[in-house]
Design a protein around this motif. Structure first.
Motif, PDB file in Angstrom:
ATOM      1  N   THR A 224       0.838  -1.206   0.000  1.00 49.72           N
ATOM      2  CA  THR A 224       0.000   0.000   0.000  1.00 49.72           C
ATOM      3  C   THR A 224       0.868   1.250   0.000  1.00 49.72           C
ATOM      4  N   ARG A 225       1.945   1.241   0.789  1.00 47.74           N
ATOM      5  CA  ARG A 225       2.862   2.389   0.802  1.00 47.74           C
ATOM      6  C   ARG A 225       3.482   2.604  -0.580  1.00 47.74           C
ATOM      7  N   THR A 226       3.864   1.518  -1.247  1.00 47.53           N
ATOM      8  CA  THR A 226       4.449   1.638  -2.586  1.00 47.53           C
ATOM      9  C   THR A 226       3.435   2.201  -3.573  1.00 47.53           C
ATOM     10  N   LEU A 227       2.179   1.747  -3.462  1.00 39.19           N
ATOM     11  CA  LEU A 227       1.124   2.274  -4.329  1.00 39.19           C
ATOM     12  C   LEU A 227       0.946   3.778  -4.108  1.00 39.19           C
ATOM     13  N   LEU A 228       0.931   4.212  -2.861  1.00 37.14           N
ATOM     14  CA  LEU A 228       0.759   5.628  -2.563  1.00 37.14           C
ATOM     15  C   LEU A 228       1.955   6.446  -3.048  1.00 37.14           C
ATOM     16  N   LYS A 229       3.160   5.856  -2.960  1.00 37.72           N
ATOM     17  CA  LYS A 229       4.347   6.543  -3.484  1.00 37.72           C
ATOM     18  C   LYS A 229       4.234   6.681  -5.003  1.00 37.72           C
ATOM     19  N   ALA A 230       3.769   5.614  -5.672  1.00 39.64           N
ATOM     20  CA  ALA A 230       3.590   5.672  -7.120  1.00 39.64           C
ATOM     21  C   ALA A 230       2.564   6.733  -7.494  1.00 39.64           C
ATOM     22  N   PHE A 231       1.509   6.831  -6.701  1.00 39.87           N
ATOM     23  CA  PHE A 231       0.483   7.836  -6.968  1.00 39.87           C
ATOM     24  C   PHE A 231       1.038   9.245  -6.777  1.00 39.87           C
ATOM     25  N   SER A 232       1.790   9.466  -5.726  1.00 40.04           N
ATOM     26  CA  SER A 232       2.393  10.781  -5.477  1.00 40.04           C
ATOM     27  C   SER A 232       3.312  11.179  -6.629  1.00 40.04           C
TER      28      SER A 232
ATOM     29  N   LEU B 287      -3.592   3.633   4.666  1.00 41.40           N
ATOM     30  CA  LEU B 287      -4.475   4.541   3.928  1.00 41.40           C
ATOM     31  C   LEU B 287      -4.908   5.718   4.779  1.00 41.40           C
ATOM     32  N   SER B 288      -5.185   5.447   6.058  1.00 40.73           N
ATOM     33  CA  SER B 288      -5.681   6.513   6.929  1.00 40.73           C
ATOM     34  C   SER B 288      -4.634   7.599   7.154  1.00 40.73           C
ATOM     35  N   GLN B 289      -3.375   7.241   6.972  1.00 44.00           N
ATOM     36  CA  GLN B 289      -2.303   8.220   7.162  1.00 44.00           C
ATOM     37  C   GLN B 289      -2.025   9.035   5.906  1.00 44.00           C
ATOM     38  N   PHE B 290      -2.676   8.666   4.800  1.00 42.66           N
ATOM     39  CA  PHE B 290      -2.353   9.304   3.526  1.00 42.66           C
ATOM     40  C   PHE B 290      -3.283  10.477   3.246  1.00 42.66           C
TER      41      PHE B 290
ATOM     42  N   ARG C 147      -0.029  26.558  -3.775  1.00 39.08           N
ATOM     43  CA  ARG C 147       0.746  27.271  -4.797  1.00 39.08           C
ATOM     44  C   ARG C 147       0.534  28.758  -4.623  1.00 39.08           C
ATOM     45  N   ALA C 148       1.617  29.510  -4.830  1.00 35.30           N
ATOM     46  CA  ALA C 148       1.505  30.972  -4.767  1.00 35.30           C
ATOM     47  C   ALA C 148       2.768  31.597  -5.322  1.00 35.30           C
ATOM     48  N   GLU C 149       2.606  32.515  -6.296  1.00 36.54           N
ATOM     49  CA  GLU C 149       3.699  33.326  -6.819  1.00 36.54           C
ATOM     50  C   GLU C 149       4.930  32.483  -7.177  1.00 36.54           C
ATOM     51  N   GLY C 150       4.721  31.463  -8.003  1.00 39.06           N
ATOM     52  CA  GLY C 150       5.844  30.663  -8.478  1.00 39.06           C
ATOM     53  C   GLY C 150       6.314  29.591  -7.508  1.00 39.06           C
ATOM     54  N   LEU C 151       5.660  29.486  -6.356  1.00 39.54           N
ATOM     55  CA  LEU C 151       6.042  28.486  -5.366  1.00 39.54           C
ATOM     56  C   LEU C 151       4.979  27.391  -5.327  1.00 39.54           C
ATOM     57  N   SER C 152       5.405  26.133  -5.427  1.00 35.35           N
ATOM     58  CA  SER C 152       4.485  24.997  -5.352  1.00 35.35           C
ATOM     59  C   SER C 152       5.000  24.022  -4.310  1.00 35.35           C
ATOM     60  N   ILE C 153       4.168  23.714  -3.309  1.00 39.64           N
ATOM     61  CA  ILE C 153       4.557  22.803  -2.237  1.00 39.64           C
ATOM     62  C   ILE C 153       3.497  21.710  -2.124  1.00 39.64           C
ATOM     63  N   SER C 154       3.960  20.460  -2.026  1.00 39.15           N
ATOM     64  CA  SER C 154       3.046  19.330  -1.871  1.00 39.15           C
ATOM     65  C   SER C 154       3.752  18.233  -1.091  1.00 39.15           C
ATOM     66  N   PHE C 155       3.126  17.753  -0.028  1.00 35.13           N
ATOM     67  CA  PHE C 155       3.728  16.648   0.727  1.00 35.13           C
ATOM     68  C   PHE C 155       2.634  15.852   1.429  1.00 35.13           C
ATOM     69  N   GLU C 156       2.977  14.611   1.791  1.00 40.89           N
ATOM     70  CA  GLU C 156       2.023  13.721   2.428  1.00 40.89           C
ATOM     71  C   GLU C 156       1.912  14.030   3.913  1.00 40.89           C
ATOM     72  N   ALA C 157       0.717  13.854   4.453  1.00 38.99           N
ATOM     73  CA  ALA C 157       0.417  14.261   5.823  1.00 38.99           C
ATOM     74  C   ALA C 157       1.316  13.573   6.851  1.00 38.99           C
ATOM     75  N   HIS C 158       1.678  12.305   6.584  1.00 42.46           N
ATOM     76  CA  HIS C 158       2.453  11.580   7.590  1.00 42.46           C
ATOM     77  C   HIS C 158       3.876  12.128   7.750  1.00 42.46           C
ATOM     78  N   LEU C 159       4.319  12.989   6.813  1.00 40.42           N
ATOM     79  CA  LEU C 159       5.645  13.596   6.923  1.00 40.42           C
ATOM     80  C   LEU C 159       5.661  14.778   7.872  1.00 40.42           C
ATOM     81  N   LEU C 160       4.464  15.306   8.198  1.00 42.75           N
ATOM     82  CA  LEU C 160       4.375  16.453   9.091  1.00 42.75           C
ATOM     83  C   LEU C 160       4.808  16.041  10.495  1.00 42.75           C
TER      84      LEU C 160
END
Length: 336
Positions: A201-209, A282-285, A291-304
């Motif tokens: 499941t983790r590998t699938l979520l990594k592939a999706f990201s 799945l519950s952790q995903f 995005r703002a002014e040329g900056l784009s940030i995206s990360f998975e919740a469990h990394l917080l």
């Protein structure tokens, strides 16, 4: 859910080390609404269980004879009652050898769901409760406690027969924290683990990201596709069914139904075509994006809280362990 055959035997074994006594039923259970309700409740409880493992049979041997008996039954060489009688006698022997086990009612049910045949095996126990009688008296009552289901397995008979390469046609409940109390039941089935659901499941979520990042999707589109994935995977987990990569790919992008599937194949993530979903993973995903002014940030919740730290007072994100590709770009820019 047509029930082809069903039977219950009783192994009476106390936790004091006394010998296990088998009380075997000599005929199948007749079809009834109570039997259908029991099997439906059993499936619901089993599907909701955390910590299941998926695997396949050991090669048939004296230590693992169950698959041979099951094949003989499937081929018509022995009837259901005789098959379960031999199986439960073997379980009784293993139970006597295990000092951690206690007896219970052993349910065998061969049923059909959709076009697929399954064999469910479960060790059931009773709980003491109370009931109100027709005369409005309060009286003691015993009932099967399916909420305390600890030893159970389900075999996808159709996949076992039709896909010899599969390593996930058996699922079974694993003992919590590696307890050996369930080892004898796994050995009774003759099952070895073939797939690790959390890892898959983790590998699938990594592939999706990776897919979302490579498509450079707008924030709203990324959220919608994430919701589609999580909803589908959660539904499959509730039904006790695997995630099918091709089906998921079609749901994620209806206009290009093979896009995500081809992404997985081209990048060689090593995923099986069907993946047993892990609900905890799945519950952790969840993705945080902005995005703002040329900056784009995206990360998975469990990394917080680990790789990503949010300082609300200073309106800052602190990111640790930057991606190698990003670091290389920054180094080249600094050198220039």
């Amino acid at each position: 859910m047509p029930i082809r055959h069903c039977i219950v035997h009783l192994i009476d074994k106390k936790p004091d080390g006394s010998a296990a006594v088998l009380h075997a039923r000599d005929s199948e259970l007749a079809e009834s609404q109570a039997m259908e309700n029991l099997l439906a409740d059993l499936n619901e409880s089993y599907n909701a269980k955390q910590g299941k493992a998926w695997g396949f049979f050991h090669e048939e041997s004296g230590a693992y004879p169950f698959s041979g008996w099951l094949k003989e039954y499937q081929d018509g060489g022995r009837d259901f009652t005789a098959f379960t009688r031999q199986a439960v006698e073997h379980l009784q022997k293993l139970m006597e050898e295990s000092n951690l086990s206690i007896g219970g009612h052993v349910l065998f049910a061969h049923y059909q769901q959709g076009m697929t045949d399954y064999l469910a095996i479960a060790l059931l126990h009773h709980s003491e409760g109370v009931t109100v009688t027709d005369a409005l008296d309060v009286a003691p009552a015993r009932h099967l406690d399916l909420g305390q289901l600890h030893l159970a397995a389900r075999i996808n008979l159709s996949e076992w027969q039709n896909n010899q390469q599969s390593k996930q046609y058996i699922s079974f409940i694993k003992g919590k924290n590696g307890k050996k109390v369930s080892d004898y039941f796994r050995d009774f089935i003759g099952c070895q683990e073939g797939i690790d659901p959390p890892s898959e499941t983790r590998t699938l979520l990594k592939a999706f990201s990776d897919f979302v990042e490579s498509e450079d999707l707008a924030e709203e589109q990324a959220r919608e596709k994430t919701k589609t994935l999580v909803d589908y995977a959660s539904t499959q987990a509730k039904l006790g069914e695997p995630i099918t990569l091709q089906e998921l790919s079609g749901l994620i992008d209806e206009e290009r139904p093979r896009a995500f599937y081809e992404h997985i194949r081209n990048k060689d993530y090593g995923l099986s075509p069907e993946i047993p979903p892990d609900k905890r993973t799945l519950s952790q995903f969840q993705r945080f994006t902005g995005r703002a002014e040329g900056l784009s940030i995206s990360f998975e919740a469990h990394l917080l809280g680990s790789k990503v730290e949010y300082d609300e007072g200073r309106d800052m994100l602190i990111i640790r362990q930057l991606p190698t590709q990003l670091k290389d770009q920054l180094k080249r820019r600094k050198e220039d």
